[in-house]
Design a protein around this motif. Structure first.
Motif, PDB file in Angstrom:
ATOM      1  N   ASN A  17      -0.806   5.309  -5.608  1.00 12.03           N
ATOM      2  CA  ASN A  17      -0.550   3.752  -4.430  1.00 12.03           C
ATOM      3  C   ASN A  17      -0.155   3.982  -3.048  1.00 12.03           C
ATOM      4  O   ASN A  17      -0.244   3.272  -2.571  1.00 12.03           O
ATOM      5  N   GLN A  18       1.506   4.597  -3.120  1.00 10.21           N
ATOM      6  CA  GLN A  18       1.841   4.911  -1.629  1.00 10.21           C
ATOM      7  C   GLN A  18       0.630   5.197  -0.989  1.00 10.21           C
ATOM      8  O   GLN A  18       0.466   5.147  -0.003  1.00 10.21           O
ATOM      9  N   TYR A  20      -2.976   5.719  -0.983  1.00 16.26           N
ATOM     10  CA  TYR A  20      -3.722   4.609  -0.534  1.00 16.26           C
ATOM     11  C   TYR A  20      -2.734   3.532  -0.117  1.00 16.26           C
ATOM     12  O   TYR A  20      -3.782   3.368   1.326  1.00 16.26           O
ATOM     13  N   ASP A  21      -1.846   3.237   0.455  1.00 14.43           N
ATOM     14  CA  ASP A  21      -0.736   1.259   1.372  1.00 14.43           C
ATOM     15  C   ASP A  21      -1.030   3.081   2.523  1.00 14.43           C
ATOM     16  O   ASP A  21      -1.032   2.049   3.296  1.00 14.43           O
ATOM     17  N   THR A  22      -0.778   4.213   2.346  1.00 13.96           N
ATOM     18  CA  THR A  22      -0.449   5.004   3.384  1.00 13.96           C
ATOM     19  C   THR A  22      -1.665   4.802   4.292  1.00 13.96           C
ATOM     20  O   THR A  22      -1.959   4.625   5.844  1.00 13.96           O
ATOM     21  N   ILE A  24      -5.197   3.474   3.599  1.00 12.93           N
ATOM     22  CA  ILE A  24      -5.706   2.642   3.590  1.00 12.93           C
ATOM     23  C   ILE A  24      -5.846   1.525   5.678  1.00 12.93           C
ATOM     24  O   ILE A  24      -6.374   0.909   5.951  1.00 12.93           O
ATOM     25  N   LYS A  25      -5.019   2.217   6.224  1.00 12.10           N
ATOM     26  CA  LYS A  25      -4.820   1.092   7.549  1.00 12.10           C
ATOM     27  C   LYS A  25      -5.092   2.243   8.467  1.00 12.10           C
ATOM     28  O   LYS A  25      -5.379   1.097   9.362  1.00 12.10           O
ATOM     29  N   ASN A  30     -11.926   3.661   0.547  1.00 10.03           N
ATOM     30  CA  ASN A  30     -11.342   4.172  -1.016  1.00 10.03           C
ATOM     31  C   ASN A  30     -12.300   5.581  -1.112  1.00 10.03           C
ATOM     32  O   ASN A  30     -10.871   6.281  -1.664  1.00 10.03           O
ATOM     33  N   LEU A  53      -5.104   2.398  -9.439  1.00 13.97           N
ATOM     34  CA  LEU A  53      -4.731   1.339  -8.266  1.00 13.97           C
ATOM     35  C   LEU A  53      -3.992  -0.310  -8.729  1.00 13.97           C
ATOM     36  O   LEU A  53      -3.285  -0.333  -7.902  1.00 13.97           O
ATOM     37  N   SER A  65      10.446   2.685  -4.972  1.00 17.86           N
ATOM     38  CA  SER A  65      10.054   3.428  -3.994  1.00 17.86           C
ATOM     39  C   SER A  65      11.537   4.795  -4.350  1.00 17.86           C
ATOM     40  O   SER A  65      11.242   6.092  -3.747  1.00 17.86           O
TER      41      SER A  65
END
Length: 94
Positions: A17-18, A20-22, A24-25, A30, A53, A65
């Protein structure tokens, strides 16, 4: 009865998820995130990627975190807050 998930599963979910979050911006799809960053590191299928996800880890881990940076000598180097990325970089450099 559901199967009990361990800490390694929660860490893998948090790491993916980290990642992906990094990315996707930056405007990547995907599939590109999975192909470039998740599959080489974890070797999971695209379907498993989507399942992870949407997996809920909040019931397994109180602070994600801390878990995702666990085991690293300098975790602040993994997740720099002041880092800026050029969203068009990967379109120019495949």
């Amino acid at each position: 009865m559901s199967k009990r998930k361990g800490k390694s599963y929660a860490k893998r979910v948090a790491d993916i998820n980290q990642i992906y979050d990094t990315y996707i911006k930056t405007g990547l799809t995907n599939r590109e995130i999975w192909k470039r960053y998740v599959y080489p590191k974890y070797g999971i299928s695209e379907r498993t990627f989507y399942n992870l996800l949407k997996a809920s880890t909040t019931s397994h881990v109180e602070d994600l975190s801390e878990l995702s940076a666990e085991g690293f000598l300098f975790p602040e180097l993994l997740f720099p807050e002041d880092e800026t990325r050029d969203p068009t970089y990967f379109r120019k450099h495949p």
